[in-house]
Design a protein around this motif. Structure first.
Motif, PDB file in Angstrom:
ATOM      1  N   LEU A   1      -6.875  -6.253   5.573  1.00 15.94           N
ATOM      2  CA  LEU A   1      -6.383  -5.012   5.017  1.00 15.94           C
ATOM      3  C   LEU A   1      -6.223  -4.113   6.188  1.00 15.94           C
ATOM      4  CD1 LEU A   1      -9.387  -4.298   2.382  1.00 15.94           C
ATOM      5  CD2 LEU A   1      -6.993  -4.744   2.161  1.00 15.94           C
ATOM      6  N   VAL A   2      -6.993  -4.121   7.394  1.00 15.46           N
ATOM      7  CA  VAL A   2      -6.511  -3.402   8.596  1.00 15.46           C
ATOM      8  C   VAL A   2      -5.351  -3.665   9.001  1.00 15.46           C
ATOM      9  CG1 VAL A   2      -7.114  -2.884  10.940  1.00 15.46           C
ATOM     10  CG2 VAL A   2      -9.002  -2.830   9.160  1.00 15.46           C
TER      11      VAL A   2
ATOM     12  N   ARG B   1       0.446  -3.064   9.957  1.00 12.29           N
ATOM     13  CA  ARG B   1       1.674  -3.716   9.690  1.00 12.29           C
ATOM     14  C   ARG B   1       2.713  -2.700   9.257  1.00 12.29           C
ATOM     15  NH1 ARG B   1       0.803  -9.984   9.396  1.00 12.29           N
ATOM     16  NH2 ARG B   1       0.079  -9.624   7.163  1.00 12.29           N
ATOM     17  N   ASP B   2       2.302  -2.068   7.927  1.00 14.07           N
ATOM     18  CA  ASP B   2       3.012  -1.213   7.505  1.00 14.07           C
ATOM     19  C   ASP B   2       3.571   0.092   8.404  1.00 14.07           C
ATOM     20  OD1 ASP B   2       3.027  -2.657   5.437  1.00 14.07           O
ATOM     21  OD2 ASP B   2       1.946  -1.358   3.918  1.00 14.07           O
ATOM     22  N   MET B   3       2.356   0.482   8.876  1.00 14.46           N
ATOM     23  CA  MET B   3       2.393   1.672   9.801  1.00 14.46           C
ATOM     24  C   MET B   3       3.483   1.581  10.896  1.00 14.46           C
ATOM     25  SD  MET B   3      -0.788   3.799  10.991  1.00 14.46           S
ATOM     26  CE  MET B   3      -0.677   5.408  11.209  1.00 14.46           C
ATOM     27  N   LEU B   4       3.385   0.191  11.645  1.00 17.58           N
ATOM     28  CA  LEU B   4       4.021   0.269  12.549  1.00 17.58           C
ATOM     29  C   LEU B   4       5.664  -0.066  12.125  1.00 17.58           C
ATOM     30  CD1 LEU B   4       4.568  -0.734  15.579  1.00 17.58           C
ATOM     31  CD2 LEU B   4       4.430  -3.161  15.171  1.00 17.58           C
ATOM     32  N   ALA B   5       6.013  -0.753  11.100  1.00 17.09           N
ATOM     33  CA  ALA B   5       7.127  -0.739  10.541  1.00 17.09           C
ATOM     34  C   ALA B   5       7.890   0.537  10.344  1.00 17.09           C
ATOM     35  CB  ALA B   5       7.292  -1.564   9.104  1.00 17.09           C
ATOM     36  N   ASP B   6       6.893   1.527   9.791  1.00 18.95           N
ATOM     37  CA  ASP B   6       7.324   2.767   9.422  1.00 18.95           C
ATOM     38  C   ASP B   6       7.594   3.708  10.760  1.00 18.95           C
ATOM     39  OD1 ASP B   6       7.418   2.053   6.907  1.00 18.95           O
ATOM     40  OD2 ASP B   6       5.868   3.411   6.358  1.00 18.95           O
TER      41      ASP B   6
ATOM     42  N   LEU C   1       1.511  10.079   9.227  1.00 17.50           N
ATOM     43  CA  LEU C   1       0.666  11.109   8.469  1.00 17.50           C
ATOM     44  C   LEU C   1       1.049  10.691   6.957  1.00 17.50           C
ATOM     45  CD1 LEU C   1      -0.808  13.553   8.198  1.00 17.50           C
ATOM     46  CD2 LEU C   1       1.046  15.203   8.268  1.00 17.50           C
ATOM     47  N   LYS C   2       2.175  10.207   6.642  1.00 14.45           N
ATOM     48  CA  LYS C   2       2.552   9.696   5.181  1.00 14.45           C
ATOM     49  C   LYS C   2       1.538   8.752   4.990  1.00 14.45           C
ATOM     50  CE  LYS C   2       7.022  10.039   4.576  1.00 14.45           C
ATOM     51  NZ  LYS C   2       8.022   9.706   5.187  1.00 14.45           N
ATOM     52  N   HIS C   3       1.382   7.769   5.984  1.00 14.96           N
ATOM     53  CA  HIS C   3       0.531   6.907   5.554  1.00 14.96           C
ATOM     54  C   HIS C   3      -1.134   7.421   5.238  1.00 14.96           C
ATOM     55  CE1 HIS C   3       1.925   2.829   6.143  1.00 14.96           C
ATOM     56  NE2 HIS C   3       2.795   3.307   6.932  1.00 14.96           N
ATOM     57  N   HIS C   4      -1.429   7.896   6.018  1.00 15.56           N
ATOM     58  CA  HIS C   4      -2.785   8.737   5.686  1.00 15.56           C
ATOM     59  C   HIS C   4      -2.807   9.370   4.561  1.00 15.56           C
ATOM     60  CE1 HIS C   4      -3.848   7.996   9.907  1.00 15.56           C
ATOM     61  NE2 HIS C   4      -5.184   7.967   9.550  1.00 15.56           N
ATOM     62  N   LEU C   5      -1.848  10.079   4.102  1.00 16.13           N
ATOM     63  CA  LEU C   5      -1.927  11.034   2.981  1.00 16.13           C
ATOM     64  C   LEU C   5      -1.560  10.028   1.716  1.00 16.13           C
ATOM     65  CD1 LEU C   5      -0.470  14.398   3.914  1.00 16.13           C
ATOM     66  CD2 LEU C   5      -2.628  13.821   3.457  1.00 16.13           C
ATOM     67  N   ARG C   6      -1.325   8.854   1.865  1.00 20.69           N
ATOM     68  CA  ARG C   6      -1.075   8.023   0.555  1.00 20.69           C
ATOM     69  C   ARG C   6      -2.360   7.585   0.020  1.00 20.69           C
ATOM     70  NH1 ARG C   6       4.045   5.951   1.689  1.00 20.69           N
ATOM     71  NH2 ARG C   6       3.484   4.618   3.137  1.00 20.69           N
ATOM     72  N   ALA C   7      -3.239   7.364   0.783  1.00 19.62           N
ATOM     73  CA  ALA C   7      -4.586   7.059   0.416  1.00 19.62           C
ATOM     74  C   ALA C   7      -5.657   7.360   1.372  1.00 19.62           C
ATOM     75  CB  ALA C   7      -4.710   5.598  -0.024  1.00 19.62           C
TER      76      ALA C   7
ATOM     77  N   LEU D   1      -0.310  -5.344  17.246  1.00 12.24           N
ATOM     78  CA  LEU D   1       0.067  -4.347  16.331  1.00 12.24           C
ATOM     79  C   LEU D   1      -0.011  -2.964  17.046  1.00 12.24           C
ATOM     80  CD1 LEU D   1      -0.422  -5.692  12.697  1.00 12.24           C
ATOM     81  CD2 LEU D   1       1.831  -5.472  13.774  1.00 12.24           C
ATOM     82  N   LYS D   2      -1.208  -2.979  17.444  1.00 12.60           N
ATOM     83  CA  LYS D   2      -1.670  -1.690  18.000  1.00 12.60           C
ATOM     84  C   LYS D   2      -0.930  -1.439  19.306  1.00 12.60           C
ATOM     85  CE  LYS D   2      -5.094   0.652  16.456  1.00 12.60           C
ATOM     86  NZ  LYS D   2      -6.481   1.019  16.197  1.00 12.60           N
ATOM     87  N   SER D   3      -0.958  -2.701  19.815  1.00 12.44           N
ATOM     88  CA  SER D   3      -0.313  -2.458  21.202  1.00 12.44           C
ATOM     89  C   SER D   3       1.316  -1.975  21.197  1.00 12.44           C
ATOM     90  CB  SER D   3      -0.311  -3.820  22.048  1.00 12.44           C
ATOM     91  OG  SER D   3       0.459  -4.048  23.098  1.00 12.44           O
ATOM     92  N   ASN D   4       1.887  -2.523  19.866  1.00 10.55           N
ATOM     93  CA  ASN D   4       3.206  -2.461  19.842  1.00 10.55           C
ATOM     94  C   ASN D   4       3.354  -0.923  19.422  1.00 10.55           C
ATOM     95  OD1 ASN D   4       3.933  -4.956  20.323  1.00 10.55           O
ATOM     96  ND2 ASN D   4       3.975  -5.518  18.001  1.00 10.55           N
ATOM     97  N   MET D   5       2.297  -0.282  18.681  1.00 11.31           N
ATOM     98  CA  MET D   5       2.612   1.261  18.561  1.00 11.31           C
ATOM     99  C   MET D   5       2.542   1.928  19.902  1.00 11.31           C
ATOM    100  SD  MET D   5       0.192   1.913  14.927  1.00 11.31           S
ATOM    101  CE  MET D   5      -0.055   0.603  13.978  1.00 11.31           C
ATOM    102  N   PHE D   6       1.590   1.554  20.662  1.00 12.38           N
ATOM    103  CA  PHE D   6       1.482   2.145  21.727  1.00 12.38           C
ATOM    104  C   PHE D   6       2.728   2.292  22.855  1.00 12.38           C
ATOM    105  CE2 PHE D   6       0.235   2.544  26.317  1.00 12.38           C
ATOM    106  CZ  PHE D   6      -0.726   3.338  26.340  1.00 12.38           C
ATOM    107  N   GLN D   7       3.252   0.932  22.832  1.00 10.35           N
ATOM    108  CA  GLN D   7       4.622   0.629  23.317  1.00 10.35           C
ATOM    109  C   GLN D   7       5.645   1.465  22.987  1.00 10.35           C
ATOM    110  OE1 GLN D   7       4.567  -1.245  26.175  1.00 10.35           O
ATOM    111  NE2 GLN D   7       2.428  -1.627  25.922  1.00 10.35           N
TER     112      GLN D   7
END
Lengths: 202, 202, 202, 202
Positions: free
Chosen positions: B72-73, B78-83, B108-114, B137-143
DNA sequence: GATGAATGAGGGTTCATTCAT
DNA sequence: CATGAATGAACCCTCATTCAT
């Protein structure tokens, strides 16, 4: 929730004698367990054994394992509030940046004193229902910051208070979990983040 | 830790057919359970029952209960990174504030979705060992953030990246747990906090 | 008391297959334990062990130890009611003494089939909250006797019903705990006590 | 069973001084606990606390928790026997129905004085091994009734005694647990039941 | 004697995981 | 592959009893 209250409030809080030592031993053992085994490995049997105490004794003072965690959190928050108040009073003469900076340093000092334990306790705090005193302590911290911002005529001070506390929380957690231990370095970033955020409000 | 890896990686992730449906059912059920019962009430038997699947089947696809949470995480990240990538690309032409703002809005949109589910998953993430993909994934976000800051010649961009992410994390969590649901309001505060922090660097 | 109901109602009541055997084994083992160790020595671990079943299995079918006792009591009452009804119907043609006598014999037969176990179960019944079905069963027994008395125009039939049941209960318990096992002997005394009491009413 | 005897016999039963008061306090507290919490909620720690006495002291006077219950039962039986004897002597001049009636009233008065407590104590009595004195007291009651029946030339007086006592026991329990509290009403039914049963013997 | 903190065996219950069908 | 009954280690908590002070 009368049940919850019973579950989080210590049964007795002895101020002297053998009992005092037992409670102390339990709390110390709990910290060690939390540090070594994490929240998941924290249970009454292990705590009692490490404290050199029987389970029965443990239950004489704490109505359950959550109460021990609650006590640790409470103590942490108590210490922190005391230091925050001291910091705020000591720097009262200065300008906003001085006061906020002093409070940041006080709070940061707490985190760096025992970074992993603090992190674990904050985790516990997040998933436990909070007992009345802890709630009051946190509310007091909030009021403390709020008072400072109000005295400096910051707009919408409640929201800013929430945000300032939250951003510090986030940054400190991240820094610590990234292995940072340099007080001054972290402090200066926190100051920069908060001051600039607050200034940008007006 | 070969054990840990086995425990967090799905046995397989079928892309079609009945198996796909089963996995989907398990993940959906898990979200519902997490939402209704919280992390503490999350267990394989309940999940299987709600998913309309036998425990045995569940273990066919997930090596253990932590693997479900990990999945789930992972999906969330994944979704978040894509967005985030999409947001960054869409706003690439703008200045630093535009890009950062766009990314903040995506997250933020992700957080407010659920909000509650996300909060619970972040809790889980904090106490679980992270599997390789999530780490990536988290590393990619960071990058991604790092790249933006570098392209705008921000000083010490690694640290700033960490701090910006962390302060957003902290502020969003606090806002959501305070019951705030106003996208624009939160967004504007996050933008203010990040932009001012970044600007103050140079 | 929704809790109470959950605690006394079996989780599942399988009518076939392995499960059926497990439940049967648990109930049989429970009777043996009750017989050998008494109510005090009755606990889930012992029962599970004697049943050749794991505690977990036991809890799959019974939500707690009281539920097992409740099930045994229920079964006992079910059997008894069935036999009482049969006895009443078979002797319907006769006069009051015949019908009452037949019912006494039916009930007495139950007690003498397993005197000690029955005694222990009645003890359990006395200190347990009664589940809905058992309540209904007992109410039906009462109604059965009440109907007979009403059909014979006995005055204040409710009170007489209560008394007749109660005096039989008391006399049978005493006889059995005194070691008596002679069916005819006990039966004739019960008949004498009840019939004379009922007759004396009008 | 030397163990059993040690467990049910009070260590001593002081007739005066502070010790007397302590024992009295323990017994009174026990009755209150029994009344409020039932047999299940009866335990030495609670009793000691309510009695305003330390557990240690409690164990000074009673070898265990069962001994306290045994003492309460014994006291109850002692009182009852005394009143039965008085009733029997006072009505000695009358006919059989008078004597039996007087004794029934004496016994019924006991039950109605504290119906719930008495019921609980009888429950305790049923599952406890009986100490020597209580056994003797009960035997004396039996002899008392037996004597009356013998003096009136009742056939098979032992059996009749047992039955008469048992049917009264059963009827009183049922009446009380049905909420009845009307002395005369219950008494008249008990008299009817017993007298008719006895008469029918010859 | 009195005290009450301490003990720890005992018993209740859950839930991650396995495995025979 | 699916099933779901079965397992049992792991925890929680209570309470009768002891014993150092």
């Amino acid at each position: 929730m009368p049940e919850n209250i019973k579950k989080l409030t210590p049964r007795r809080r002895p101020k002297q004698g053998r009992s005092r030592d037992t409670v102390e031993a339990i709390l110390t053992a709990s910290q060690q367990i939390l540090l070594r085994n994490g929240l998941k490995g924290f249970n009454t049997n292990v705590v009692a054994k490490r404290a050199g105490v029987s389970v029965g004794s443990l239950y004489q003072f704490f109505p359950g394992k959550e109460a021990i965690l609650a006590a640790l959190v409470r103590d942490m928050r108590r210490d922190m509030l005391a230091d925050l108040i001291a910091a705020q009073q000591a720097s009262n003469a200065g300008d906003l940046a001085d006061v906020i900076g002093a409070m940041i340093d006080a709070s940061l000092k707490h985190h760096l004193r025992a970074p992993e334990l603090t992190a674990t306790l904050e985790q516990a705090e997040a998933q436990l229902p909070m007992d009345a005193e802890t709630q009051a302590l946190k509310s007091n911290m909030f009021q403390l910051v709020l008072g400072v911002l109000q005295r400096h005529a910051i707009e919408d001070p409640e929201t800013v208070t929430q945000d300032v506390i939250a951003m510090c929380h986030g940054m400190v957690d991240a820094a610590i979990s990234a292995g940072e231990r340099d007080f001054d370095e972290i402090s200066s970033r926190l100051r920069r983040a908060t001051i600039n955020y607050i200034s940008a409000t007006n």
